[in-house]
Design an enzyme around this catalytic site. Structure first.
Site, PDB file in Angstrom:
ATOM      1  N   GLY A   6       0.859  -1.019   0.028  1.00 42.11           N
ATOM      2  CA  GLY A   6      -0.097  -0.046   0.027  1.00 42.11           C
ATOM      3  C   GLY A   6       0.685   1.279  -0.186  1.00 42.11           C
ATOM      4  O   GLY A   6       1.017   1.814   1.081  1.00 42.11           O
ATOM      5  N   GLU A  42      13.207  -4.806  -2.307  1.00 41.43           N
ATOM      6  CA  GLU A  42      12.228  -4.985  -3.744  1.00 41.43           C
ATOM      7  C   GLU A  42      13.021  -4.873  -5.024  1.00 41.43           C
ATOM      8  O   GLU A  42      12.635  -5.631  -5.916  1.00 41.43           O
ATOM      9  CB  GLU A  42      11.149  -4.009  -3.690  1.00 41.43           C
ATOM     10  CG  GLU A  42       9.983  -4.151  -4.831  1.00 41.43           C
ATOM     11  CD  GLU A  42       8.825  -3.112  -4.728  1.00 41.43           C
ATOM     12  OE1 GLU A  42       8.515  -2.482  -3.785  1.00 41.43           O
ATOM     13  OE2 GLU A  42       8.171  -3.412  -5.718  1.00 41.43           O
ATOM     14  N   GLU A  57      12.576   6.007 -16.068  1.00 35.87           N
ATOM     15  CA  GLU A  57      13.006   7.294 -15.794  1.00 35.87           C
ATOM     16  C   GLU A  57      13.780   7.363 -14.475  1.00 35.87           C
ATOM     17  O   GLU A  57      14.817   8.005 -14.464  1.00 35.87           O
ATOM     18  CB  GLU A  57      12.010   8.193 -15.987  1.00 35.87           C
ATOM     19  CG  GLU A  57      11.510   8.751 -17.398  1.00 35.87           C
ATOM     20  CD  GLU A  57      10.406   7.563 -17.938  1.00 35.87           C
ATOM     21  OE1 GLU A  57      10.016   6.801 -17.182  1.00 35.87           O
ATOM     22  OE2 GLU A  57      10.669   7.487 -19.160  1.00 35.87           O
TER      23      GLU A  57
HETATM   24  C1  FAD Z   1       2.049  -3.783 -12.687  1.00 37.55           C
HETATM   25  C2  FAD Z   1       2.217  -2.923 -11.773  1.00 37.55           C
HETATM   26  C3  FAD Z   1       2.199  -3.164 -10.448  1.00 37.55           C
HETATM   27  C4  FAD Z   1       2.149  -2.210  -9.353  1.00 37.55           C
HETATM   28  N1  FAD Z   1       2.133  -2.608  -8.055  1.00 37.55           N
HETATM   29  C5  FAD Z   1       2.034  -1.689  -7.177  1.00 37.55           C
HETATM   30  C6  FAD Z   1       1.781  -2.162  -5.722  1.00 37.55           C
HETATM   31  O1  FAD Z   1       1.399  -3.246  -5.398  1.00 37.55           O
HETATM   32  N2  FAD Z   1       1.762  -1.270  -4.867  1.00 37.55           N
HETATM   33  C7  FAD Z   1       1.783   0.020  -5.113  1.00 37.55           C
HETATM   34  O2  FAD Z   1       1.899   0.898  -3.967  1.00 37.55           O
HETATM   35  N3  FAD Z   1       2.122   0.464  -6.245  1.00 37.55           N
HETATM   36  C8  FAD Z   1       2.345  -0.421  -7.300  1.00 37.55           C
HETATM   37  N4  FAD Z   1       2.357  -0.074  -8.647  1.00 37.55           N
HETATM   38  C9  FAD Z   1       2.440   1.705  -8.886  1.00 37.55           C
HETATM   39  C10 FAD Z   1       3.914   1.905  -9.294  1.00 37.55           C
HETATM   40  O3  FAD Z   1       4.874   1.875  -8.120  1.00 37.55           O
HETATM   41  C11 FAD Z   1       3.890   3.365  -9.666  1.00 37.55           C
HETATM   42  O4  FAD Z   1       2.978   3.280 -11.084  1.00 37.55           O
HETATM   43  C12 FAD Z   1       5.157   3.888 -10.100  1.00 37.55           C
HETATM   44  O5  FAD Z   1       6.048   4.295  -9.058  1.00 37.55           O
HETATM   45  C13 FAD Z   1       4.982   5.051 -11.280  1.00 37.55           C
HETATM   46  O6  FAD Z   1       4.342   6.259 -10.386  1.00 37.55           O
HETATM   47  P1  FAD Z   1       2.975   6.788 -11.092  1.00 37.55           P
HETATM   48  O7  FAD Z   1       2.248   5.622 -11.564  1.00 37.55           O
HETATM   49  O8  FAD Z   1       2.353   7.513 -10.025  1.00 37.55           O
HETATM   50  O9  FAD Z   1       3.441   7.686 -12.199  1.00 37.55           O
HETATM   51  P2  FAD Z   1       4.258   9.004 -11.914  1.00 37.55           P
HETATM   52  O10 FAD Z   1       5.133   8.982 -10.941  1.00 37.55           O
HETATM   53  O11 FAD Z   1       3.329  10.114 -12.062  1.00 37.55           O
HETATM   54  O12 FAD Z   1       5.022   9.140 -13.287  1.00 37.55           O
HETATM   55  C14 FAD Z   1       4.304   9.533 -14.597  1.00 37.55           C
HETATM   56  C15 FAD Z   1       5.687   9.387 -15.611  1.00 37.55           C
HETATM   57  O13 FAD Z   1       6.672  10.600 -15.116  1.00 37.55           O
HETATM   58  C16 FAD Z   1       7.921  10.086 -15.041  1.00 37.55           C
HETATM   59  N5  FAD Z   1       8.611  10.816 -13.920  1.00 37.55           N
HETATM   60  C17 FAD Z   1       8.278  11.007 -12.716  1.00 37.55           C
HETATM   61  N6  FAD Z   1       9.075  11.791 -11.971  1.00 37.55           N
HETATM   62  C18 FAD Z   1      10.175  11.882 -12.710  1.00 37.55           C
HETATM   63  C19 FAD Z   1      11.376  12.763 -12.733  1.00 37.55           C
HETATM   64  N7  FAD Z   1      11.661  13.211 -11.587  1.00 37.55           N
HETATM   65  N8  FAD Z   1      12.242  12.663 -13.698  1.00 37.55           N
HETATM   66  C20 FAD Z   1      11.871  12.308 -14.986  1.00 37.55           C
HETATM   67  N9  FAD Z   1      10.666  11.311 -15.151  1.00 37.55           N
HETATM   68  C21 FAD Z   1       9.793  11.408 -13.998  1.00 37.55           C
HETATM   69  C22 FAD Z   1       7.899   8.627 -14.766  1.00 37.55           C
HETATM   70  O14 FAD Z   1       8.786   7.866 -15.065  1.00 37.55           O
HETATM   71  C23 FAD Z   1       6.646   8.291 -15.527  1.00 37.55           C
HETATM   72  O15 FAD Z   1       6.902   8.217 -16.922  1.00 37.55           O
HETATM   73  C24 FAD Z   1       2.478  -0.825  -9.601  1.00 37.55           C
HETATM   74  C25 FAD Z   1       2.532  -0.520 -10.960  1.00 37.55           C
HETATM   75  C26 FAD Z   1       2.416  -1.343 -12.004  1.00 37.55           C
HETATM   76  C27 FAD Z   1       2.684  -0.863 -13.242  1.00 37.55           C
END
Ligand code: FAD
Length: 396
Positions: A129, A246, A380
Site C-alpha cells: 500500500g 524490492e 526514468e
Molecule cells: C504492474 C504494476 C504493479 C504495481 N503494483 C503496485 C503495488 O502493489 N503497490 C503500489 O503501491 N504501487 C504499485 N504500482 C505503482 C507503481 O509503483 C507506480 O506506478 C510507479 O511508481 C510510478 O508512479 P505513477 O504511476 O504515479 O507515475 P508518476 O510518478 O506520476 O510518473 C509518470 C511519468 O513521469 C515520469 N517521472 C516521474 N518523476 C520523474 C522525474 N523526477 N524525472 C523524470 N521522469 C519522471 C515517470 O517515469 C513516468 O513516466 C504498480 C505499478 C504497476 C505498473
C-alpha cells in the site's frame, strides 16, 4: 574471474530441477494472460508456495536464526532461472522478500512471532500500500492519514495500483502520521489486516483484461497500535530499506530469468514455420533479429551474475541493480516486438484462438512487458539513479 558454477551450485540446480519436475503439473504452460487467469492461478501459487515452504525454499534467502537457509545469492539466482524457465510464477513474493526482511530489522518481537512463521510456510501474503493517485515516483507526497486514537490508529485515504489486494491477507501500508513536518519525516509503516472494517477494494482492469491491480479505500479503518512497524514517523527510512529489498534482484523478483524461454520459443518457431516452402530460420532478416536478441540476452545474463557475485561478497548493488532492472525489462519489450514481427498476423492472437501460435505467449509478452518497466520504479527513475549514483552527476 571464473564464470563456472561451483560443484555445490551445480548440485543445487539439479535438486531444483528434480523438485520442479515433481511439483509443476506436466501440462503447465505458464501464466497465459487470459482474463481471470490471476484468480485461476492464485490457488496453484499458494499450493506451490506451501510445497516450497515445506522444503524451506520459500525462505531460502532468510538468515538461519529466522528459520531460513541463508542460501547464497547465486543459489537464489539458480532457483530463479529454473523456475522462470518452467514459467512458474512463484508466489509469496512480497511477504517473503520485503515484509519478512524488514520485520527482522525493525519489527517488534511480537510481530516477528506473529508473521514470520506463517510467511515461511507460505500461508499468508501481503499487498504493498504505497502508491496513491498523487504519489507514485514521488512517494513521499503520500496523503493517506493514520491518526492516533486511544489504543488504535485510524486510517483514512486511498491507495492505487495495489497488486493482488483482493487476494492477500494483509496490506503493508505507508501512511502519514505527522502532516506538519517535511514530507519524508511524517510517514509511518503499518500492517493492516485486509478484513478490517472500512476497507473497500475496487478492481482496476489492465490491458490484458486482467484483474491484478486495485484501488483500496480506507474509511476510518481502526487498527491496534501494535500494527505500527518500527518507529512512528520513521517509516520513510524503513520504506527505503523495503524498496531496496524490492529492487535488489532476488529469486522472486528477477526479470532477466524470464527471458530465455521466450527466445527459445522464437528460435523453435523459426525452425518449424515455413515461408515460401523454407523454414523461417533461413530468412536472413529473421536470423539477424534473433542473433541480436541473443547478444542482448548474454549481456543481461552477465550483468545479473555480477549482481549475484556482488551480493555474495556483501556488496550492496544499487545503480547496478537499476541497470539490470532497466535493461532486462526493456529487453523484454524488444524481444516481444521481435516475436510479433516473426509471427506476423499470428502474433496478436490470444491463447484461446485455434490459430494461436506458441499458445498466445507473444501477445501476452507484448502486453505484460509494458507494466514491468513501471513497477518498482519507472525507467526514468532508474536512469536518474544511474546518472547520480553510477556517473556521479549532480541531482537535477
Ligand atoms: C504492474 C504494476 C504493479 C504495481 N503494483 C503496485 C503495488 O502493489 N503497490 C503500489 O503501491 N504501487 C504499485 N504500482 C505503482 C507503481 O509503483 C507506480 O506506478 C510507479 O511508481 C510510478 O508512479 P505513477 O504511476 O504515479 O507515475 P508518476 O510518478 O506520476 O510518473 C509518470 C511519468 O513521469 C515520469 N517521472 C516521474 N518523476 C520523474 C522525474 N523526477 N524525472 C523524470 N521522469 C519522471 C515517470 O517515469 C513516468 O513516466 C504498480 C505499478 C504497476 C505498473
Amino acid at each position: 574471474m571464473d564464470f563456472r558454477f561451483t560443484p555445490e551450485e551445480e548440485a543445487f540446480r539439479k535438486e531444483v530441477r528434480q523438485f520442479l519436475e515433481r511439483e509443476v503439473p506436466k501440462d503447465w504452460a505458464g501464466f497465459l494472460g487470459r482474463p481471470g487467469d490471476v484468480e485461476r492461478v492464485f490457488p496453484l501459487l499458494r499450493q506451490f508456495s506451501s510445497s516450497l515452504g515445506e522444503k524451506g525454499w520459500l525462505t531460502m534467502a532468510w538468515p538461519k536464526e529466522y528459520g531460513g537457509q541463508a542460501r547464497s545469492a547465486m543459489e537464489q539466482l539458480i532457483f530463479a532461472e529454473e523456475t522462470c524457465y518452467r514459467r512458474v510464477p512463484v508466489g509469496g513474493s512480497i511477504a517473503v522478500t520485503i515484509v519478512g526482511p524488514v520485520l527482522m530489522l525493525y519489527g517488534s518481537e511480537e510481530q516477528k512471532r506473529e508473521y514470520l512463521p506463517p510467511i515461511a510456510r507460505g500461508e499468508i501474503d501481503f499487498c504493498l500500500g504505497y502508491s496513491e493517485p498523487g504519489a507514485g515516483s514521488d512517494l513521499a507526497s503520500l496523503n493517506t492519514r493514520a491518526v492516533e486514537d486511544g489504543d488504535d490508529f485510524v486510517i483514512t485515504g486511498q491507495k492505487i495500483f495495489t497488486s493482488l489486494a483482493h487476494l492477500v491477507e494483509y496490506c503493508w501500508l505507508a501512511a502519514r502520521t505527522d502532516p506538519d513536518v517535511p514530507k519524508h519525516k511524517g510517514i509511518s509503516l503499518f500492517i493492516v489486516d485486509m478484513k478490517t472494517p472500512g476497507i473497500t477494494i475496487r478492481p482496476l482492469i489492465d490491458m490484458l483484461g486482467e484483474h491484478s491491480l486495485n484501488e483500496v479505500f480506507f474509511d476510518e479503518v481502526r487498527i491496534p497500535k501494535g500494527s505500527l512497524v518500527g518507529e512512528k514517523n520513521q517509516g520513510w527510512y524503513h520504506l527505503v530499506t523495503a524498496l531496496d529489498f524490492e529492487r535488489t534482484p532476488n529469486f522472486f523478483f528477477f526479470p532477466p530469468a524470464s527471458l530465455p524461454p521466450i527466445l527459445e520459443d522464437l528460435v523453435q518457431f523459426s525452425k518449424e514455420a515455413k515461408r515460401n516452402g523454407k523454414p523461417l530460420a533461413h530468412d536472413p532478416v529473421v536470423r539477424q533479429k534473433l542473433a541480436q536478441m541473443f547478444i542482448e540476452f548474454e549481456v543481461v545474463r552477465v550483468l545479473s551474475y555480477r549482481i549475484a557475485w556482488m551480493l555474495g561478497r556483501g556488496l550492496i548493488p544499487n545503480y547496478e541493480a537499476s541497470i539490470v532492472k532497466l535493461f532486462s525489462t526493456e529487453l523484454h519489450q524488444r524481444v516481444a516486438n521481435v516475436g510479433m514481427e516473426i509471427l506476423g498476423l499470428y502474433g496478436p492472437l490470444t491463447p484461446d484462438s485455434r490459430w494461436a501460435q506458441l499458445r498466445g505467449r507473444i501477445a501476452y509478452s507484448c502486453l505484460s512487458s509494458v507494466s514491468a518497466t513501471i513497477g518498482a520504479g519507472t525507467l526514468e527513475i532508474q536512469r536518474i539513479i544511474i546518472a547520480i549514483r553510477g556517473l556521479g552527476l549532480p541531482r537535477g
